[in-house]
Design an enzyme around this catalytic site. Structure first.
Site, PDB file in Angstrom:
ATOM      1  N   GLU A 120      -3.564 -18.519  -4.120  1.00 30.42           N
ATOM      2  CA  GLU A 120      -4.202 -18.202  -3.500  1.00 30.42           C
ATOM      3  C   GLU A 120      -3.868 -19.363  -2.372  1.00 30.42           C
ATOM      4  O   GLU A 120      -3.732 -20.376  -2.714  1.00 30.42           O
ATOM      5  CB  GLU A 120      -5.893 -18.684  -3.881  1.00 30.42           C
ATOM      6  CG  GLU A 120      -6.801 -18.378  -2.830  1.00 30.42           C
ATOM      7  CD  GLU A 120      -6.932 -16.954  -2.099  1.00 30.42           C
ATOM      8  OE1 GLU A 120      -6.900 -17.851  -0.664  1.00 30.42           O
ATOM      9  OE2 GLU A 120      -7.105 -16.547  -2.870  1.00 30.42           O
ATOM     10  N   HIS A 138     -22.497  -0.834  -6.703  1.00 26.03           N
ATOM     11  CA  HIS A 138     -22.619   0.522  -6.201  1.00 26.03           C
ATOM     12  C   HIS A 138     -22.746   1.264  -7.292  1.00 26.03           C
ATOM     13  O   HIS A 138     -21.697   1.400  -7.868  1.00 26.03           O
ATOM     14  CB  HIS A 138     -21.558   0.995  -4.926  1.00 26.03           C
ATOM     15  CG  HIS A 138     -21.671   0.688  -4.018  1.00 26.03           C
ATOM     16  ND1 HIS A 138     -22.054   1.173  -2.777  1.00 26.03           N
ATOM     17  CD2 HIS A 138     -20.889  -0.220  -2.435  1.00 26.03           C
ATOM     18  CE1 HIS A 138     -22.961   0.232  -1.860  1.00 26.03           C
ATOM     19  NE2 HIS A 138     -21.413  -0.566  -1.710  1.00 26.03           N
ATOM     20  N   LYS A 359     -20.794   2.685   7.890  1.00 26.89           N
ATOM     21  CA  LYS A 359     -20.082   3.649   6.619  1.00 26.89           C
ATOM     22  C   LYS A 359     -21.382   3.496   5.923  1.00 26.89           C
ATOM     23  O   LYS A 359     -21.474   3.894   4.553  1.00 26.89           O
ATOM     24  CB  LYS A 359     -19.033   1.418   5.841  1.00 26.89           C
ATOM     25  CG  LYS A 359     -19.846   0.984   5.326  1.00 26.89           C
ATOM     26  CD  LYS A 359     -19.204  -0.053   4.546  1.00 26.89           C
ATOM     27  CE  LYS A 359     -19.277   0.462   2.754  1.00 26.89           C
ATOM     28  NZ  LYS A 359     -20.363   0.283   1.591  1.00 26.89           N
ATOM     29  N   SER A 447     -14.970  -0.800  -0.268  1.00 31.77           N
ATOM     30  CA  SER A 447     -16.132  -0.676  -1.237  1.00 31.77           C
ATOM     31  C   SER A 447     -15.850   0.950  -1.677  1.00 31.77           C
ATOM     32  O   SER A 447     -14.946   1.989  -1.398  1.00 31.77           O
ATOM     33  CB  SER A 447     -16.930  -0.285  -0.153  1.00 31.77           C
ATOM     34  OG  SER A 447     -18.279   0.562  -0.548  1.00 31.77           O
ATOM     35  N   CYS A 512     -34.668 -27.069   1.765  1.00 35.57           N
ATOM     36  CA  CYS A 512     -34.754 -25.712   1.767  1.00 35.57           C
ATOM     37  C   CYS A 512     -34.320 -24.745   0.103  1.00 35.57           C
ATOM     38  O   CYS A 512     -35.108 -24.204  -0.030  1.00 35.57           O
ATOM     39  CB  CYS A 512     -33.685 -25.149   2.784  1.00 35.57           C
ATOM     40  SG  CYS A 512     -33.813 -25.752   4.592  1.00 35.57           S
TER      41      CYS A 512
END
Length: 587
Positions: A120, A138, A359, A447, A512
């Site tokens: 990487e 999805h 999209k 996607s 937070c």
């Protein structure tokens, strides 16, 4: 009609002189056009031609960055010569790319007795599209038939429950709710009387969507009408005529998944080399013998190209160029967790045909209770352009405002952008290279790439088996990984017990998100070396104030634990802590 004739017919639609050649189903385009968008349009048009397996688009456009490309090539050649003789080690498989695809393949390969290296170029895994997306798994309704996307989306979606349980990754099947409104078929409204338009929109169109999903193998799809819609989503727009509910949609934090995959792969013997940029290959005949990087040469029997946006450039270096990546940017808006009760599912408004610069997208919950709007979809020439313009924010706010009327958009706490890596055939490309014997393409993973990732890994490993890689099961493979314990998820009794063992559990650094000093130290122990790497592992800095109060404290802990001066603490990829505005961050 021959493939050549079909391509010639497509190119007749464009005013520019474009030449091409075909080699083993790969089309190489050459010529000059006026604009980058014309470059994209021609590539997409050729990519749709039946029989085309890949498009290498060498067309130039006005403003093409010739000088910059020459400088990059000179730098690469210099680094290649400096590092090719320095041997790092010998491996069975070298994987290029530390996103969800590369780390998922690494984990899948670690189930076998192999020596594996993952390379990487960034300072951490999950620095590309894998961190800057909406985290949706999805369901598989959208991919067209006869595509690898369709096959792997359905399989990958089904694998997530077990995978996330093994890795300790938070995952929830929220389901999708797709609203049909008076705007859904607006383009066709003038062609039919209002009662017929409403009937087609409310009854025919949702049935078509359901049948498409069923044909793809998606189960449990329901069509909702009337009050039933608002039982599922009480705050959805009241002008919804119908809705399609798809229960298998899920959500997770994509960078949490990638980090978990990397940790589990390393625990099972995979070597992950960060800050390691590939600058070339050593070839012997039609095979790769070594992968040359800025850290030296990795000798290998097989190469997996999972380099995302840069997969085409890696393939070019290997003599295996079969496609061109055309970057597509998506902007996403993140809203305060206090608004979490505004939406229960991944909600969108169906539009057919889809609007430009979208999209699909919609309004989605996150696994931590925030709400995301987006993404958009815009073709861009620069692969690293994660900038966000005011007009892009306004476009998203306008596009999705009708889904949840009255939503307090003033609670926006962050915007960011990711860049997808599609090829011109718009499908996944997972196959052995045509002209390099031991090189596997895993490219075009856009996607539903996240949803498909577990199945992509399985498929890629089977491709490697077919290429000759011997796969002997690893009896010591352990599929489980323990996540970093979080103070925010502990009962008061459990937290008190931990503080008694280690007082650093009681030192809350990020108020937070309720992140303790002990969690940050554990993230560093597991490999975090930058502020954003800590952020991805602990959520420190992801809350309402977006790090205003805790960033310096985290930097001080990094400085102390790594034994480096505070001025050397970096935000990400070499950027110093106070180096101006930061673009394109994950939520």
């Amino acid at each position: 009609m021959s493939l050549k004739s079909r391509i010639e017919k497509v190119l007749e639609r464009f005013p520019h002189a474009v030449s091409f050649e075909i080699k083993d189903g790969i089309v190489f385009l050459r010529g000059e056009v006026e604009s980058y968008l014309e470059w994209v349009e021609i590539g997409l048009a050729v990519g749709k031609v039946r029989g085309v397996e890949g498009v290498v688009n060498r067309i130039r456009w006005k403003g093409y960055p010739e000088g910059e490309m020459i400088k990059r090539e000179e730098r690469r050649r210099r680094l290649y010569e400096e590092n090719r003789e320095r041997i790092v080690g010998k491996y069975d498989v070298v994987i290029i790319g530390g996103g969800v695809t590369g780390t998922m393949i690494a984990r899948e390969l670690s189930k076998y007795r192999l020596k594996i290296a993952l390379l990487e170029k960034g300072s951490d895994v999950s620095l590309g599209a894998s961190k800057a997306n909406n985290g949706m798994i999805h369901p598989g309704v959208a991919p067209p038939k006869n595509t690898l996307k369709r096959k792997l989306n359905i399989r990958g979606n089904a694998m997530y429950d077990r995978l996330c349980e093994e890795l300790g990754v938070r995952f929830r099947r929220t389901g999708s709710l797709w609203l049909i409104t008076p705007r859904t078929l607006r383009k066709y409204r003038r062609y039919m009387p209002e009662p017929i338009y409403r009937f087609v929109s409310a009854y025919i169109f949702p049935l078509i969507v359901k049948l498409k999903g069923m044909r793809n193998g998606v189960r449990g799809i329901k069509i909702l009408r009337g009050k039933k819609i608002f039982e599922y989503e009480p705050k959805a727009t009241r002008d919804a005529w119908a809705a399609v509910y798809v229960p298998s949609t899920g959500i997770l934090d994509p960078y949490e998944l990638v980090i978990a995959l990397a940790e589990n792969a390393m625990a099972n013997g995979v070597e992950i080399h960060l800050n390691t940029e590939v600058v070339g290959f050593i070839r012997e005949g039609d095979s790769i013998r070594g992968v040359v990087t800025t850290k030296g040469t990795f000798l290998t029997a097989y190469v997996v190209n999972a380099a995302g946006l840069y997969a085409d450039e890696i393939a070019e270096l290997a003599g295996a160029r079969e496609y061109t990546i055309h970057p597509r940017k998506g902007v996403i808006l993140l809203f305060d967790r206090a608004l979490g009760d505004w939406v229960r599912h991944c909600v969108s408004e169906l539009r057919f045909p889809a609007p430009e610069h979208s999209k699909g997208g919609g309004i989605n919950p996150t696994i931590h209770g925030n709400i995301l709007w987006g993404p958009s979809a815009v073709e861009i020439p620069e692969k690293d352009d994660t900038s966000v313009r005011r007009e892009e924010i306004e476009e998203i706010l306008e596009r999705y405002a009708g889904i949840l009327p009255g939503f307090p958009t003033g609670k926006l706490i962050r915007y960011f952008a990711g860049v997808r890596a599609p090829t011109f055939t718009e499908d996944f490309i997972i196959r052995p290279a045509k002209w390099v014997r031991n090189f596997l393409h895993v490219a075009g993973i856009q996607s539903p790439g996240l949803a498909s990732a577990p199945a992509i890994a399985e498929y890629a490993v089977e491709q490697l088996r077919g290429m000759g890689l011997h796969l002997e099961p690893n009896p010591d493979f352990n599929p489980r990984r323990n996540p970093i314990p979080q103070a925010s998820e502990m009962s008061l009794e459990e937290l008190d017990a931990r503080i008694r063992e280690d007082p650093r559990w009681g030192n809350i650094i990020c108020t937070c998100e309720m992140v303790s000093e002990r969690e940050i130290i554990e993230a560093i122990r597991r490999g975090a070396r930058t502020l954003d790497a800590v952020k991805r592992r602990t959520r420190a800095g992801m809350g309402t104030c977006q790090g205003s109060y805790c960033t310096l404290k985290i930097a001080e802990i990094l400085s102390r634990e790594l034994g480096i001066p505070l001025r050397e603490v970096v935000k990400e990829n070499g950027g110093r802590l106070f180096d101006g505005a930061v673009r394109g961050e994950e939520p």
